[in-house]
Scaffold this motif. Structure first.
Motif, mmCIF file in Angstrom:
data_model
loop_
_atom_site.group_PDB
_atom_site.id
_atom_site.type_symbol
_atom_site.label_atom_id
_atom_site.label_comp_id
_atom_site.label_asym_id
_atom_site.label_seq_id
_atom_site.Cartn_x
_atom_site.Cartn_y
_atom_site.Cartn_z
ATOM 1 N N GLU A 1 -9.485 -1.623 29.620
ATOM 2 C CA GLU A 1 -10.786 -1.784 28.974
ATOM 3 C C GLU A 1 -11.731 -0.653 29.352
ATOM 4 O OE1 GLU A 1 -11.891 -3.867 26.756
ATOM 5 O OE2 GLU A 1 -10.029 -5.009 26.581
ATOM 6 N N LEU A 2 -11.721 -0.280 30.618
ATOM 7 C CA LEU A 2 -12.594 0.812 31.059
ATOM 8 C C LEU A 2 -12.206 2.135 30.407
ATOM 9 C CD1 LEU A 2 -12.919 -0.006 34.873
ATOM 10 C CD2 LEU A 2 -14.664 -0.257 33.113
ATOM 11 N N VAL A 3 -10.893 2.378 30.280
ATOM 12 C CA VAL A 3 -10.440 3.608 29.618
ATOM 13 C C VAL A 3 -10.883 3.625 28.158
ATOM 14 C CG1 VAL A 3 -8.393 4.878 28.867
ATOM 15 C CG2 VAL A 3 -8.491 3.954 31.180
ATOM 16 N N ALA A 4 -10.750 2.455 27.468
ATOM 17 C CA ALA A 4 -11.163 2.381 26.061
ATOM 18 C C ALA A 4 -12.670 2.605 25.924
ATOM 19 C CB ALA A 4 -10.769 1.022 25.479
ATOM 20 N N GLN A 5 -13.456 1.987 26.809
ATOM 21 C CA GLN A 5 -14.908 2.173 26.765
ATOM 22 C C GLN A 5 -15.282 3.637 27.027
ATOM 23 O OE1 GLN A 5 -17.211 -0.011 25.912
ATOM 24 N NE2 GLN A 5 -15.767 -1.718 25.647
ATOM 25 N N GLU A 6 -14.597 4.265 27.957
ATOM 26 C CA GLU A 6 -14.870 5.679 28.254
ATOM 27 C C GLU A 6 -14.552 6.550 27.043
ATOM 28 O OE1 GLU A 6 -13.661 9.081 31.590
ATOM 29 O OE2 GLU A 6 -12.673 7.114 31.559
ATOM 30 N N ARG A 7 -13.462 6.220 26.324
ATOM 31 C CA ARG A 7 -13.098 6.987 25.134
ATOM 32 C C ARG A 7 -14.158 6.841 24.039
ATOM 33 N NH1 ARG A 7 -8.817 4.492 24.088
ATOM 34 N NH2 ARG A 7 -7.485 5.695 25.492
ATOM 35 N N ILE A 8 -14.662 5.591 23.876
ATOM 36 C CA ILE A 8 -15.704 5.356 22.866
ATOM 37 C C ILE A 8 -16.975 6.119 23.209
ATOM 38 C CG2 ILE A 8 -17.205 3.582 21.885
ATOM 39 C CD1 ILE A 8 -14.887 1.618 22.173
ATOM 40 N N ILE A 9 -17.346 6.108 24.491
ATOM 41 C CA ILE A 9 -18.560 6.831 24.915
ATOM 42 C C ILE A 9 -18.396 8.322 24.691
ATOM 43 C CG2 ILE A 9 -19.953 7.425 26.925
ATOM 44 C CD1 ILE A 9 -19.408 4.600 27.990
ATOM 45 N N ASP A 10 -17.211 8.869 24.979
ATOM 46 C CA ASP A 10 -16.967 10.297 24.744
ATOM 47 C C ASP A 10 -17.092 10.641 23.259
ATOM 48 O OD1 ASP A 10 -16.559 10.697 27.424
ATOM 49 O OD2 ASP A 10 -14.367 10.543 27.308
ATOM 50 N N GLU A 11 -16.518 9.788 22.394
ATOM 51 C CA GLU A 11 -16.608 10.040 20.955
ATOM 52 C C GLU A 11 -18.051 9.960 20.476
ATOM 53 O OE1 GLU A 11 -14.073 7.160 19.211
ATOM 54 O OE2 GLU A 11 -12.206 8.152 19.826
ATOM 55 N N LEU A 12 -18.815 8.984 20.991
ATOM 56 C CA LEU A 12 -20.226 8.864 20.616
ATOM 57 C C LEU A 12 -21.017 10.084 21.059
ATOM 58 C CD1 LEU A 12 -22.509 7.140 19.437
ATOM 59 C CD2 LEU A 12 -22.751 6.053 21.667
ATOM 60 N N GLY A 13 -20.721 10.552 22.268
ATOM 61 C CA GLY A 13 -21.402 11.759 22.749
ATOM 62 C C GLY A 13 -21.087 12.965 21.887
ATOM 63 N N THR A 14 -19.833 13.087 21.459
ATOM 64 C CA THR A 14 -19.440 14.212 20.590
ATOM 65 C C THR A 14 -20.171 14.145 19.254
ATOM 66 O OG1 THR A 14 -17.250 14.259 21.623
ATOM 67 C CG2 THR A 14 -17.481 15.349 19.502
ATOM 68 N N GLU A 15 -20.255 12.919 18.663
ATOM 69 C CA GLU A 15 -20.962 12.759 17.391
ATOM 70 C C GLU A 15 -22.449 13.080 17.535
ATOM 71 O OE1 GLU A 15 -20.205 8.880 15.978
ATOM 72 O OE2 GLU A 15 -18.067 9.237 15.587
ATOM 73 N N MET A 16 -23.052 12.657 18.649
ATOM 74 C CA MET A 16 -24.476 12.944 18.872
ATOM 75 C C MET A 16 -24.716 14.450 18.995
ATOM 76 S SD MET A 16 -25.621 9.872 21.459
ATOM 77 C CE MET A 16 -27.272 10.508 21.552
ATOM 78 N N ASP A 17 -23.818 15.129 19.704
ATOM 79 C CA ASP A 17 -23.951 16.591 19.810
ATOM 80 C C ASP A 17 -23.834 17.260 18.454
ATOM 81 O OD1 ASP A 17 -24.244 16.362 22.547
ATOM 82 O OD2 ASP A 17 -22.114 16.723 22.978
#
Length: 245
Positions: A183-199
């Motif tokens: 679950e933590l790995v999946a959440q980290e992946r989602i946060i990384d993707e969100l950060g990429t989209e925001m950038d």
């Protein structure tokens, strides 16, 4: 391993309880008058209990010898081994003291009576006595050994069941840990993707702002007014289409 879980302390408590009962029975035996039938029976019972406890102490000493070969494997140190050896030695001394007192009897009369009791216990006053000893004494020994073997097997079975339960608990905890990790790995992946989209969105906004700034500079004041008017008319049209139709 804690004392409550260590098999040594479980067996130790049982043996110590047996020694306490043996000493209590010995004190009662001392108050029985020599030559009475009750003393013969009590003497036989005391000697049998002494033999049983001595056998248990022997088995415990064998276990200590095995543990001394690799203390780390059993989670104990040299000081603990020495404490265990001292306890078994003290237990053996207590049993030997009772046994010696029973065999010695009370004074000369007690000694004479103790001798007769030993002969009675051994079933060996003559050839027929030897036969009776072989018939009954051997049977008692076999029963005692079988009883002790059953008790040891029961203790081993209980320990195996506890270890099985502990193993299942560890497996369940391990499964929960793996699930949390996933679950933590999946959440980290989602946060990384969100950060990429925001950038990416920020870069696009910066680009649009630069383009708008360049257009505003080229258009001048008159062009800016025309653009504002155009946007105002467009807003009014969109408002009418959305809210009034």
């Amino acid at each position: 391993m804690s004392s409550a879980q260590d098999p040594f302390y479980i067996v130790k408590e049982e043996i110590q309880d047996s020694i306490d009962k043996l000493q209590s029975a010995f004190h009662k035996w001392e108050r029985i008058s020599p030559g009475m039938g009750d003393q013969v029976h009590a003497t036989k019972e005391l000697l049998a209990n002494c033999g049983s406890i001595e056998w248990q102490v022997d088995e415990l000493e064998k276990a200590i010898t095995v543990a001394a070969k690799d203390p780390a494997l059993y989670g104990i140190d040299d000081a603990e081994l020495e404490r265990r050896r001292r306890w078994t030695s003290n237990a053996r001394t207590q049993v030997r003291s009772v046994k010696t007192g029973v065999l010695a009897g009370k004074g000369n009369a007690g000694a004479s009576n103790a001798k007769e009791v030993r002969l009675e216990l051994m079933r060996m006053p003559d050839s027929s006595g030897a036969s009776r000893y072989d018939q009954y004494g051997g049977r008692d020994d076999d029963g005692f050994v079988q009883s002790e073997s059953d008790r040891q097997m029961l203790l081993i079975k209980q320990q195996d069941e506890e270890l099985d339960e502990l193993s299942k608990s560890v497996e369940r905890i391990g499964g929960v840990g793996l699930t949390i990790h996933d679950e933590l790995v999946a959440q980290e992946r989602i946060i990384d993707e969100l950060g990429t989209e925001m950038d990416s969105t920020k870069n696009r906004l910066d680009f649009v702002q630069k383009k708008v700034g360049m257009v505003m500079k080229k258009a001048g004041a008159k062009g800016q007014m025309m653009m504002i008017c155009f946007l105002l008319v467009l807003f009014i049209i969109l408002f009418v289409l959305v809210f009034l139709t």
